[in-house]
Structures are given as structure tokens and as C-alpha cells.
Enzyme design. Sequence first.
Site, PDB file in Angstrom:
ATOM      1  N   LEU B  65      46.344  35.643  33.188  1.00 48.38           N
ATOM      2  CA  LEU B  65      46.169  37.000  33.723  1.00 48.38           C
ATOM      3  C   LEU B  65      44.719  37.458  33.584  1.00 48.38           C
ATOM      4  O   LEU B  65      44.348  38.519  34.035  1.00 48.38           O
ATOM      5  CB  LEU B  65      47.116  37.962  33.012  1.00 48.38           C
ATOM      6  N   ARG B  66      43.908  36.647  32.908  1.00 51.49           N
ATOM      7  CA  ARG B  66      42.449  36.858  32.788  1.00 51.49           C
ATOM      8  C   ARG B  66      42.055  37.991  31.852  1.00 51.49           C
ATOM      9  O   ARG B  66      40.866  38.293  31.751  1.00 51.49           O
ATOM     10  CB  ARG B  66      41.811  37.090  34.158  1.00 51.49           C
ATOM     11  N   ASP B 307      51.375  28.323  37.393  1.00 54.23           N
ATOM     12  CA  ASP B 307      50.044  27.932  36.928  1.00 54.23           C
ATOM     13  C   ASP B 307      48.986  28.848  37.562  1.00 54.23           C
ATOM     14  O   ASP B 307      47.938  28.409  38.024  1.00 54.23           O
ATOM     15  CB  ASP B 307      49.746  26.466  37.243  1.00 54.23           C
ATOM     16  N   HIS B 311      40.985  33.995  40.814  1.00 57.74           N
ATOM     17  CA  HIS B 311      39.526  33.927  40.726  1.00 57.74           C
ATOM     18  C   HIS B 311      38.896  34.990  41.627  1.00 57.74           C
ATOM     19  O   HIS B 311      39.474  35.380  42.638  1.00 57.74           O
ATOM     20  CB  HIS B 311      39.016  32.564  41.213  1.00 57.74           C
TER      21      HIS B 311
END
Lengths: 343, 426
Positions: B65-66, B307, B311
Site C-alpha cells: 500500500l506504500r 501482488d 507506482h
Amino acid sequence: MVNKATRKTDNMIGKDLWNIQLDNNGNLKHLLTIEGLSTEMLTSILDTAETFAGVNESVKKVPLLRGKTIVNLFFEASTRTRTTFELAAKRLSADVLNINISTSATSKGESLLDTLRNLEAMQCDMFIVRHESSGTAHFIANHVAPHISVLNAGDGRHAHPTQALLDMFTIRRNKGADFGKLRVAIVGDLLHSRVARSQIHALNILNTGEIRVVAPKTLLPKDIEQMGVSVYHDIQSGIKDADVVIMLRLQKERMQGALLPSEQEYFQLYGLTEERLKAAKPDAIVMHPGPINRGVEIDSTVADGPQSVILNQVTYGIAVRMAVMSMTLGSHSTSDDKQRKSS
Amino acid sequence: MSRLLIQNGRVIDPANNLDQVTNIYISDGKIFAVGDACEGFQADQTIEATGHYVIPGIVDICARLREPGLEYKADIASETVAATSAGITTLCIPPDTDPVIDEPAVVELIHRKVKNAGHANVVALGALTLGLKGEYLSEMAALKTAGCVGLSNARSPVHNTLVISRAFEYAATHNMTVFIEANDPWLSNKGCAHEGPVSTRLGLPPIPYSAETASIAHYLELITDTNVRAHFCRLSCARSVEMINQAKTMGLNVTADVSAHQLHLTEMDISSFNSQCHVIPPLRNQRDRDALRTGISHNILSAICSDHQPHEIDAKQAPFPATEPGISALETLLPLTLRLVNDGQMNLTTAISKLTKEPAEILGINRGTLSQNAAADICIINPATEWTLDANSLISQGRNTPFHGWNFTGKVSQTLIDGKVIYSAN
């Protein structure tokens, strides 16, 4: 099964790797890879180079690309390739800008696309690109303004199409235009070689009788036989009765990657000596894309010997690059340019 | 409290071997009953689900999820909203955030962000070693208490085998599952494409099969020795499926998953240097893809995951080897899985099981089922909706997908979490 027809998306996807090289009329727009070019296209490039070979010897300069600006965009060090591109451009009367990117923009954090946008803004007509990453020339061709042509001067391990063309030119000059009767052996570090990959494509497109690759398993990429070559691990049998022997450069850092034990052992097993060369046909020519490692992949007596055409390759490189530049920029030139060309 | 009825849907709940048109009764955020009638149940709200599939909310065993650390790519709020729009109600995140999930404070931070976002549930894997550096054990018991559902060293290698062995023993002591991304870093050697004809032709640095398989073999021996419960993440090779099958046959306590994109794409998809298909592990060949599909349909592999790796645009705008690997995949997890069902590659119950019951079991959470008293996490799907994926319409902050322009059949119409409708297509 995945339905092919449903698989299209933005910039690159759906376009074949090589199709972006041609414009709507089938003319050469970019030269990114040899792969996918027709026999006619290759022959036509070599024929055009033949007309420029005369220019080099006597006239020195023609006005074909007068007013065009060509940018040598080198992200990787190069002497010969950059110089011959520059000479070729100058002999076509183009303006040339040399940019060595490794010491300029990207080291300041500018992205490749930003660099391109800036150069585009300077009204350039052609980018000649060398980069350490495979696929860079395609990436650039997919992102530049439509009027700009891109020539690949080497991208990673992928392709070096003008080198392969000048090699074909050299073979044709020495062995004639019928590649069907030729046996060509490529010896050395094929794993890392963009030159070898482009040569293999070109030789196949020109219907070469037999293409052999000769190297230890550590220097051969997997499934290379699927590119249409036969694989040899022993140089004696590999170059036996060959008409053309192409030696590849061995980079010193290959020892560190545990690909080879030593330069000495490599030379003992794969170095081209006068004695070994006797296995090839008596009139076989010896080629090397340079720069040579004397005593590593080739003995000086062979490199400087009567069968070597290594320096001719360099000379022909100018004519071949002139041909590619005039054909790519010519394919979308003004009618004025075309008239000048035909006269 | 609130009472909800979902009626006349085709209820598919692999955990209870259920596949029939019936009703679901929800009370206080939990499944109250499943069946045609429920005496005395007064619904405050009724959802008409005729012609729809009603399945447990999807449990995605791996999504990045960054947040924390790479919020310019995406964050917990943006991605949990994207997840629920795609029927995913629980996400499991690997510990390779920044800071690494190696102490309870980071887990608490994540839980707080998730709660504030108010969308999908998020569970975390704790780091197997401190800072993922492969040197010291993390405080596994504390991480477990903080809510971590397992342990992993993510993509970071542990070079010292003794450290792995001891980490496994210590994890086994605390009855925790270790999640393994099998990769020998020496063999993958900074590669970016499967070692085969395509990488050879394109001159891309190759990743051999052995980077994955040699690593699996290595780990299997340590699992045998330590008797830890282990889950292998994101297999890419036919041989890996075989190895997992053998290990299970021998009675080892192992499971494995595969990402949805590995069930559809192959190395051929990178042949135009398409950076959207740059993924790790790399896309292999058709034989591998088919073996992974068989692995799912023959129950060797337990879960299909997204997965998810969102970005920013620039991450994919570079020459192929210089691009960042990964796909923004939450919104294609269910569509790609249903596509396999529609293409006759697997049956619907198996597909749903791999998205719900089995991943929930691996994570040890009481979700992914419509059993009585389970959390009422539910996904309602209109199986007839035909639609085309537009990368620019993804809800995820990451628009990086190779599936732009693909046609799909079946779309989520509603998603419920703890009995509340959290997403509705209309």
C-alpha cells in the site's frame, strides 16, 4: 487463451518491436534493431552505403542533410562509434551536437525523458543514442516528437544495428552478395554482446548459409540457438571451413563475474592465432568490432595479418552510417531535399 | 442494531461447501444466518441480489500500500478504497515498508491509518529479522501481540543460513507462519527478465529458474528441520509447483500462492520492452503459466493474490531494466481470476476458494467465509457485466497495469465490510 485482439494499451504495447522503425510508407524512420527488417531493406541500406563509399574516398562532402541537426547522445563512453557517426553526419553536411550525458544532466537527477524534452526543444532532427540499458533506443523512439529519427548506437546487450550493417557491408565487399554460400563463425563473449545479436539477425535476414557461435557455456545466453545459430564450444571445430571469422571483445571484468578463470586460459582455448585460423577456409576474412584486446581474444599476427579486414570495417562504418542517416532523415524530408538527392 | 438481508443471490461459500441461490442474514456486522428463511428476522435494509454471485469478501494475501514510506506512490487511504471497489475486504501487507514493520509501533501506526481510512481491513506481516537485514531476530512475540499475522523477510535476502534456521525455530515457538519470497540473490543477479529466448533476444539481464527453485529447495530443508509453518509467496516456475506438491505429499506444513498476473502473462509480453510487464519474479514461459494454473486447479497452490505494487508514472517511464517492477493489481485480481473461470481453466468454487477461504486460513483470520458469526465481509458480483479496463480509470493511485484494454466479464456491484455497504457500483 488470451484474446490477442483485446490486448492493446498505451504507447508501446501492441506495436511490434520492430514496426515502429518504419513509417506508414514502409520507409526507415528509426534504426533501433536489425530484427524484423526485410532482406530488401538491408540490401537497400548496403547499396546506398556503396554509393557513399565513393564519397568518402574522393568528394568527402555532400549536401544531403544540410540544415539538419543531429545529436550524438552518448550515455556510455565510445570513441569509434561516436566519431564515425560524427564524421558521417558532417560528410552529409549536417550540424552535429555531441552530448556526453554521463557527465551532464542525468548525474544531476534529470530523468531521461526530461533530457529528451530539452533537446527536442532545440529543434533537433535526429538522436543517435548509446545507453547501458537494453531497450533504451526503443524507449526514446516511443517518446520523441514525431519528426525526430532515432538511431541506436548500442543499447545494453540488445542491439547495435549500424555495427552489424557495416559488418555485412564488409562481408559483401570481400565475399560477394550471395550470403547463401557463406559460413560465418562468431567467437567470444556472446552473452554480453549487442554486436553479436545484431549480426545474427542481419546474417539470417541475408540468408547466410550457416551461422555458428563459438564460446564456453558461461559466455552464451540461454536458448541462443533459437536465434538461428549452431553452437560450438570448441574453436577448432567452430571455425572449421568458415568463410568469415568474427572475433568479439572480451571485457576484463568477466573474470570478476566468475565467467572465466583467466585471460590466459581464455586465449589458450578461444584466442585466434595464425595456427588456428588455418582451420578456416584459406581465403577466410577475420573481423572484430573493436577495440581489440591483443593477446586475449586475438593474436597480433592475425589482427594485423593479411586476412584481417578490421580496419576496413572502421572505414566502411562511415559510409554505412551515412546511408542510414540519409535514409531515415530522407524518409520524411521536404520535397526540396528529395529533389536535391535525386539530382 | 442494524439488520441486513441479501436476498436471492447465488451464494458461494467454499468454506461451507455452499453454492446455491439463497439469502444471507446479517446482524451486528456478523453473519447471522444463511438460508431461505430466518424466523423472526426483521431486516432494516434489503439488498436484492437476483442474478448476482454473493461471495465472502476477497482476502488478498499480498498487497503493498506504500504507506508508510512511499506515499508519493500511494497510501493506505487510496489503496483501501481501490480494494473495496474490487471486492477485496482484507489486505495483507509485507513488512518492507519504511520504517520496516519490525516493532509494534509501526503496526499500531498502520492500524490507526487503516481505521481512519475506514475501508478494507489490513493485516500485516512482521519482519522476520530486524530491519529485514538478516542479522538479528525481530521481537516476534511482541509483533504477534500487536496483530501481525505472520513473519517475512520480504525480498530482502538472509545470507546467513543459521539466522534463517533460528528465526524459523523462534517463529515456530510462537506458532507463527513464515512467509517466504524464494529468491537466491546471487542467481537472480540484478536480472529483470526470465532467462530464456526472449531475454536472450532483447539482451535483458536474465533471472534463471534456479533463482527461485534453488531457494525453495534450501528453505524446504530448513522447514523440515525446524517444523515451522511456512507459506511460499508468488511462485513463477512450473518446477516450483512440483516442489511444493512433493513437500506437501511428504507431510510438510507448507502452502503457496501465485499472483493473478502470473496466470495470464508470459515472457512474450515483454517482447516489445513493455515496462508494464516488468515484474519480480519475472514472467516465465507458457509451460510455467500453465503449470501455475494447474497448480491452482489441482489445489497444490492455495491462494491467488494481487501482488499489488502501485507506482507513480515515472517509475515505468524509462528503459526496461531501469523501470521499477510491479503492477497496480488490486482492481484486476477478481477480473483476472473470473476470466480463468470464464475460459474454462478452473471452476468457480475453486476460484472463489483461492480468493477467500484459503488465504484467510493461511493468515489465520476469521474472515473469507460466510459461516455463522464470521465478520460480514461480502462481495456481490454481477457476473454478466462486460467491461473494458481503462488504466486511467483505476481507483488505485497507481495506474501501472499491463491489462489496459483487456475485456472482462463480471464486475463487483457491492462490497460489505462488517455488515456495512462500503462500496456500491451505482
